[in-house]
Scaffold this active site. Structure first.
Site, short mmCIF file in Angstrom:
data_model
loop_
_atom_site.label_atom_id
_atom_site.label_comp_id
_atom_site.label_asym_id
_atom_site.label_seq_id
_atom_site.Cartn_x
_atom_site.Cartn_y
_atom_site.Cartn_z
N HIS A 113 0.81 -1.23 0.00
CA HIS A 113 0.00 0.00 0.00
C HIS A 113 0.84 1.28 0.00
O HIS A 113 0.38 2.33 -0.46
CB HIS A 113 -0.95 -0.01 1.20
CG HIS A 113 -2.26 0.66 0.94
ND1 HIS A 113 -2.40 1.76 0.12
CD2 HIS A 113 -3.51 0.39 1.40
CE1 HIS A 113 -3.67 2.13 0.09
NE2 HIS A 113 -4.36 1.32 0.85
N ASP A 172 -8.07 -6.21 -19.66
CA ASP A 172 -8.24 -7.19 -20.74
C ASP A 172 -6.86 -7.48 -21.31
O ASP A 172 -6.26 -6.64 -21.98
CB ASP A 172 -9.17 -6.62 -21.81
CG ASP A 172 -9.38 -7.57 -22.98
OD1 ASP A 172 -8.71 -8.63 -23.02
OD2 ASP A 172 -10.20 -7.25 -23.86
#
Length: 436
Positions: free
Chosen positions: A154, A383
């Protein structure tokens, strides 16, 4: 579910990258100190012989790490002990695995312990430079589908920056160029000199604790174990969301309305007395709220926190509770302008020990709650050449009282709430959530 690891490699940038220490802003340092877990699921197209081919993915990953070179580095400390990123190009961990399980066995994709198996485990220790900042796992299922598990430290990136990287990687795998190059310099989020906060910043004050009131009477049909937590995911259809909007007289943002509903239902399910203070933590992206806005592609953490606070009785009323909760949330979010955000950076700069402000289990547990919305993030855009994911969501919820708002992958106007609560509260929460 049994996972068989087939390959583990370290993927490094495909070209030489700057060797430097990257300064972290205060916002990079007050985030939870772990790898944020997320999981993508993909169905196999009928004609795909090279579905999620590791060679294609690793080659594209190496190329993506060139402009996003901090992702291939390691954590380090400067001479004052402040955490920074050592951009040393050591690389990210890439795992290929398989399982005899099928994707459909995950049902609604609730972020349970089973889902965590799809993300490489990071061994933490005293040496913060010992682990990669990004770990990835491709898991092939017996049904032909595949998951991509992501663990992203993070300190390196928030949700927007993390998705910027993953989506850029997927674009490269499809033969495209990176649409928006990352902006690496984090000094734009330095505090003013001298720091001059102009607000009290209750978002960084200790969370309310439970009153010493008698515990609420438990449902005798539910086995009581205050330490047991449950993680579930609940879908709200467009029709249910429209019904929720019809219950209030004023116009609220979708986030304020749904967050108000979740805050109210959680408070009732927990049996909070009317005089119990409760705080809602609303993660807020500051990129467009700062003036001037940060450059497109800013890479790092820009998460501020709006924190409406209320007595439980104000938000649990059957007639006015939802309106009161949504109103408090909307007002808190409207306050998050450039002046407030710059003041927050200054406030953090004046703190002698930022580690005391790091969010954790103590932040979100009963009577409080955190709700992070991913509905405006491009979580379904990864994708890699074989189609968009059928689902993307958190790969686990670390703390009781923490929740995520997720958009539908089908574009049907629905959304889902993934949440962790005490097990005895979850049953009642589910019932209340659908009593609209």
């Amino acid at each position: 579910m049994i996972i068989n690891i087939k390959e583990t490699t370290m993927v490094r940038p495909s070209q030489p990258t700057p060797s430097q220490r990257l300064w972290n802003s205060n916002l990079d340092l007050v985030v939870p100190r772990f790898h944020t877990p997320s999981v993508y699921f993909y169905r196999r197209p009928g004609n795909a012989s090279d579905f999620f081919d590791a060679r294609v993915l690793k080659e594209a990953l190496g190329r993506a790490l060139v402009p996003f070179y901090p992702m291939a580095g390691r954590l380090a400390r400067d001479e004052d002990g402040r955490v920074e990123i050592d951009c040393n190009g050591e690389g990210v961990r890439f795992v290929v695995a398989e399982t005899d399980s099928a994707i459909d066995e995950f049902g609604d994709f609730a972020p349970t312990m089973e889902l965590k198996k799809l993300i490489p485990k990071v061994e933490y220790g005293d040496d913060i430079s010992a682990f990669p900042l990004l770990v990835l796992q491709i898991t092939h299922f017996k049904c032909g589908g595949t998951s991509l598990g992501v663990g992203m430290q993070h300190h390196v990136a928030d949700g927007a920056s993390g998705l910027h990287f993953i989506n850029s990687w997927s674009d490269i795998a499809r033969g495209l160029d990176i649409a928006v190059p990352p902006f690496i310099d984090r000094s734009l989020l330095r505090a003013r000199d001298p720091p001059s906060p102009s607000f009290p910043h209750i978002e960084y004050q200790p969370a309310p604790s439970m009153n010493t009131s008698p515990a609420p009477i438990q449902d005798p049909t539910v086995k009581s174990d205050p330490t047991a937590t449950a993680v579930s995911i609940f879908k709200l259809t467009k029709q249910q969301l429209d019904l929720l909007k019809s219950r209030v007289s004023a116009k609220y943002s979708s986030y304020a309305l749904v967050a108000g509903h979740v805050w109210r239902c959680t408070s009732i399910a927990r049996g909070l007395p009317d005089d119990q203070r409760t705080k809602l933590y609303c993660a807020t992206d500051g990129r467009a709220r700062l003036q001037p806005p940060l450059p497109s592609g800013y890479f790092g953490n820009v998460i501020f926190t709006a924190t409406p606070v209320a007595d439980a009785g104000e938000i649990t009323g059957e007639d006015s509770g939802l309106e009161a909760a949504a109103g408090r949330i909307q007002r808190a979010l409207m306050r998050m302008d450039d002046e407030y955000l710059r003041s927050a950076l200054d406030y953090l700069e004046l703190q002698p020990d930022l580690s005391k402000l790091v969010r954790g289990a103590h932040t979100f547990r009963c009577p409080n709650i955190g709700l992070t919305s991913w509905t405006r993030l491009p979580i379904h855009d990864a994708d890699f050449g074989w189609g968009r994911p059928i689902f993307m969501g958190p790969g686990g919820i670390a703390y009781e009282g923490l929740a995520f708002m997720l958009p539908s992958s089908e574009g049907d106007g629905s959304l889902s709430i993934a949440i962790s609560l005490q097990a005895e509260h979850m049953i009642k929460f589910q019932k209340l959530l659908y009593e609209i």
